[in-house]
Write a protein that holds these residues in place. Structure first.
Motif, PDB file in Angstrom:
ATOM      1  N   ALA A 265       0.825  -1.206   0.000  1.00 51.31           N
ATOM      2  CA  ALA A 265       0.000   0.000   0.000  1.00 51.31           C
ATOM      3  C   ALA A 265       0.861   1.258   0.000  1.00 51.31           C
ATOM      4  O   ALA A 265       0.570   2.218  -0.726  1.00 51.31           O
ATOM      5  N   ALA A 266       1.911   1.269   0.797  1.00 51.23           N
ATOM      6  CA  ALA A 266       2.794   2.439   0.836  1.00 51.23           C
ATOM      7  C   ALA A 266       3.471   2.649  -0.516  1.00 51.23           C
ATOM      8  O   ALA A 266       3.588   3.778  -0.989  1.00 51.23           O
ATOM      9  N   TRP A 267       3.918   1.554  -1.148  1.00 52.01           N
ATOM     10  CA  TRP A 267       4.525   1.677  -2.478  1.00 52.01           C
ATOM     11  C   TRP A 267       3.515   2.194  -3.489  1.00 52.01           C
ATOM     12  O   TRP A 267       3.829   3.025  -4.339  1.00 52.01           O
ATOM     13  N   ALA A 268       2.287   1.708  -3.418  1.00 56.05           N
ATOM     14  CA  ALA A 268       1.251   2.174  -4.342  1.00 56.05           C
ATOM     15  C   ALA A 268       0.985   3.659  -4.143  1.00 56.05           C
ATOM     16  O   ALA A 268       0.854   4.415  -5.122  1.00 56.05           O
ATOM     17  N   LEU A 269       0.914   4.104  -2.900  1.00 54.18           N
ATOM     18  CA  LEU A 269       0.718   5.535  -2.630  1.00 54.18           C
ATOM     19  C   LEU A 269       1.899   6.347  -3.132  1.00 54.18           C
ATOM     20  O   LEU A 269       1.731   7.448  -3.660  1.00 54.18           O
ATOM     21  N   HIS A 270       3.101   5.796  -2.985  1.00 55.86           N
ATOM     22  CA  HIS A 270       4.305   6.440  -3.511  1.00 55.86           C
ATOM     23  C   HIS A 270       4.170   6.661  -5.017  1.00 55.86           C
ATOM     24  O   HIS A 270       4.413   7.761  -5.519  1.00 55.86           O
ATOM     25  N   VAL A 271       3.751   5.642  -5.736  1.00 54.58           N
ATOM     26  CA  VAL A 271       3.613   5.747  -7.188  1.00 54.58           C
ATOM     27  C   VAL A 271       2.497   6.716  -7.558  1.00 54.58           C
ATOM     28  O   VAL A 271       2.658   7.560  -8.455  1.00 54.58           O
ATOM     29  N   LEU A 272       1.368   6.632  -6.879  1.00 56.84           N
ATOM     30  CA  LEU A 272       0.246   7.517  -7.187  1.00 56.84           C
ATOM     31  C   LEU A 272       0.578   8.987  -6.931  1.00 56.84           C
ATOM     32  O   LEU A 272       0.079   9.873  -7.626  1.00 56.84           O
ATOM     33  N   ALA A 273       1.413   9.252  -5.935  1.00 57.13           N
ATOM     34  CA  ALA A 273       1.745  10.630  -5.577  1.00 57.13           C
ATOM     35  C   ALA A 273       2.837  11.228  -6.462  1.00 57.13           C
ATOM     36  O   ALA A 273       3.030  12.444  -6.470  1.00 57.13           O
ATOM     37  N   PHE A 274       3.537  10.397  -7.218  1.00 56.99           N
ATOM     38  CA  PHE A 274       4.670  10.871  -8.008  1.00 56.99           C
ATOM     39  C   PHE A 274       4.218  11.845  -9.086  1.00 56.99           C
ATOM     40  O   PHE A 274       3.462  11.481  -9.994  1.00 56.99           O
TER      41      PHE A 274
ATOM     42  N   GLU B  87       3.917   7.084  10.887  1.00 58.38           N
ATOM     43  CA  GLU B  87       4.037   6.019  11.889  1.00 58.38           C
ATOM     44  C   GLU B  87       4.812   4.824  11.340  1.00 58.38           C
ATOM     45  O   GLU B  87       5.639   4.234  12.040  1.00 58.38           O
ATOM     46  N   LEU B  88       4.563   4.477  10.079  1.00 54.34           N
ATOM     47  CA  LEU B  88       5.271   3.348   9.481  1.00 54.34           C
ATOM     48  C   LEU B  88       6.764   3.617   9.342  1.00 54.34           C
ATOM     49  O   LEU B  88       7.563   2.690   9.417  1.00 54.34           O
ATOM     50  N   THR B  89       7.161   4.875   9.154  1.00 57.22           N
ATOM     51  CA  THR B  89       8.600   5.177   9.076  1.00 57.22           C
ATOM     52  C   THR B  89       9.282   4.950  10.416  1.00 57.22           C
ATOM     53  O   THR B  89      10.488   4.754  10.472  1.00 57.22           O
ATOM     54  N   LYS B  90       8.507   4.955  11.471  1.00 54.79           N
ATOM     55  CA  LYS B  90       9.061   4.760  12.810  1.00 54.79           C
ATOM     56  C   LYS B  90       8.981   3.308  13.263  1.00 54.79           C
ATOM     57  O   LYS B  90       9.870   2.830  13.963  1.00 54.79           O
ATOM     58  N   ASN B  91       7.908   2.621  12.900  1.00 49.03           N
ATOM     59  CA  ASN B  91       7.634   1.317  13.500  1.00 49.03           C
ATOM     60  C   ASN B  91       7.393   0.186  12.512  1.00 49.03           C
ATOM     61  O   ASN B  91       6.980  -0.894  12.928  1.00 49.03           O
ATOM     62  N   GLY B  92       7.650   0.413  11.246  1.00 48.07           N
ATOM     63  CA  GLY B  92       7.455  -0.659  10.280  1.00 48.07           C
ATOM     64  C   GLY B  92       8.705  -1.510  10.127  1.00 48.07           C
ATOM     65  O   GLY B  92       9.755  -1.218  10.711  1.00 48.07           O
ATOM     66  N   THR B  93       8.589  -2.561   9.321  1.00 44.13           N
ATOM     67  CA  THR B  93       9.770  -3.332   8.955  1.00 44.13           C
ATOM     68  C   THR B  93      10.661  -2.428   8.102  1.00 44.13           C
ATOM     69  O   THR B  93      10.248  -1.356   7.672  1.00 44.13           O
ATOM     70  N   GLU B  94      11.859  -2.869   7.827  1.00 48.82           N
ATOM     71  CA  GLU B  94      12.763  -2.037   7.018  1.00 48.82           C
ATOM     72  C   GLU B  94      12.157  -1.735   5.646  1.00 48.82           C
ATOM     73  O   GLU B  94      12.239  -0.611   5.164  1.00 48.82           O
ATOM     74  N   LEU B  95      11.545  -2.729   5.019  1.00 49.28           N
ATOM     75  CA  LEU B  95      10.917  -2.507   3.715  1.00 49.28           C
ATOM     76  C   LEU B  95       9.752  -1.534   3.815  1.00 49.28           C
ATOM     77  O   LEU B  95       9.575  -0.666   2.963  1.00 49.28           O
ATOM     78  N   VAL B  96       8.948  -1.684   4.851  1.00 51.00           N
ATOM     79  CA  VAL B  96       7.798  -0.799   5.049  1.00 51.00           C
ATOM     80  C   VAL B  96       8.274   0.628   5.339  1.00 51.00           C
ATOM     81  O   VAL B  96       7.715   1.594   4.817  1.00 51.00           O
ATOM     82  N   LYS B  97       9.314   0.759   6.148  1.00 53.85           N
ATOM     83  CA  LYS B  97       9.867   2.091   6.438  1.00 53.85           C
ATOM     84  C   LYS B  97      10.296   2.785   5.156  1.00 53.85           C
ATOM     85  O   LYS B  97      10.017   3.968   4.954  1.00 53.85           O
ATOM     86  N   GLU B  98      10.986   2.040   4.281  1.00 49.02           N
ATOM     87  CA  GLU B  98      11.450   2.643   3.029  1.00 49.02           C
ATOM     88  C   GLU B  98      10.275   3.051   2.142  1.00 49.02           C
ATOM     89  O   GLU B  98      10.258   4.152   1.576  1.00 49.02           O
ATOM     90  N   ALA B  99       9.294   2.181   2.006  1.00 49.75           N
ATOM     91  CA  ALA B  99       8.133   2.487   1.167  1.00 49.75           C
ATOM     92  C   ALA B  99       7.378   3.692   1.705  1.00 49.75           C
ATOM     93  O   ALA B  99       6.976   4.584   0.941  1.00 49.75           O
ATOM     94  N   ALA B 100       7.191   3.746   3.020  1.00 43.47           N
ATOM     95  CA  ALA B 100       6.483   4.880   3.620  1.00 43.47           C
ATOM     96  C   ALA B 100       7.263   6.172   3.440  1.00 43.47           C
ATOM     97  O   ALA B 100       6.679   7.216   3.126  1.00 43.47           O
ATOM     98  N   ALA B 101       8.573   6.112   3.609  1.00 50.03           N
ATOM     99  CA  ALA B 101       9.399   7.310   3.434  1.00 50.03           C
ATOM    100  C   ALA B 101       9.331   7.817   2.000  1.00 50.03           C
ATOM    101  O   ALA B 101       9.248   9.026   1.759  1.00 50.03           O
ATOM    102  N   ARG B 102       9.340   6.902   1.042  1.00 47.24           N
ATOM    103  CA  ARG B 102       9.253   7.317  -0.360  1.00 47.24           C
ATOM    104  C   ARG B 102       7.881   7.918  -0.676  1.00 47.24           C
ATOM    105  O   ARG B 102       7.780   8.882  -1.422  1.00 47.24           O
ATOM    106  N   ALA B 103       6.836   7.344  -0.099  1.00 46.71           N
ATOM    107  CA  ALA B 103       5.501   7.912  -0.292  1.00 46.71           C
ATOM    108  C   ALA B 103       5.436   9.325   0.291  1.00 46.71           C
ATOM    109  O   ALA B 103       4.918  10.242  -0.348  1.00 46.71           O
ATOM    110  N   LEU B 104       5.978   9.497   1.485  1.00 50.24           N
ATOM    111  CA  LEU B 104       5.989  10.829   2.110  1.00 50.24           C
ATOM    112  C   LEU B 104       6.815  11.813   1.289  1.00 50.24           C
ATOM    113  O   LEU B 104       6.441  12.983   1.163  1.00 50.24           O
TER     114      LEU B 104
END
Length: 86
Positions: A24-33, A53-70
């Motif tokens: 979901a975070a990756w999809a939001l990243h792509v949609l926001a680009f 929140e995911l950038t703080k408490n997600g897995t490493e992959l989730v943190k990266e995807a959330a950061a890119r979406a942000l």
């Protein structure tokens, strides 16, 4: 995004399993680009707090995807920049 995909993606960032949160975070990243309309829609759907929140408490992959979406949500959008920093 026009088909209503954003709200379910935001919901997955809040309540999905790790794989779903990542997708979901990756999809939001792509949609926001480079898409101001999607950036506004994603923020209006409440995506910023769970992505932060995911950038703080997600897995490493989730943190990266959330950061890119942000990153894409913040691009050229002062309102989203303030929301992310808050």
């Amino acid at each position: 995004a026009a088909a209503g995909a954003i709200p379910p993606l935001v919901e997955l960032t809040k309540n999905g399993l790790d794989d779903a949160k990542n997708a979901a975070a990756w999809a939001l990243h792509v949609l926001a680009f480079n898409d101001e309309t999607n950036q506004v829609s994603i923020a209006a759907a409440g995506a910023i707090p769970p992505l932060v929140e995911l950038t703080k408490n997600g897995t490493e992959l989730v943190k990266e995807a959330a950061a890119r979406a942000l990153q894409n949500l913040a691009a050229d959008d002062a309102h989203n920049q303030v929301s992310i920093a808050a």
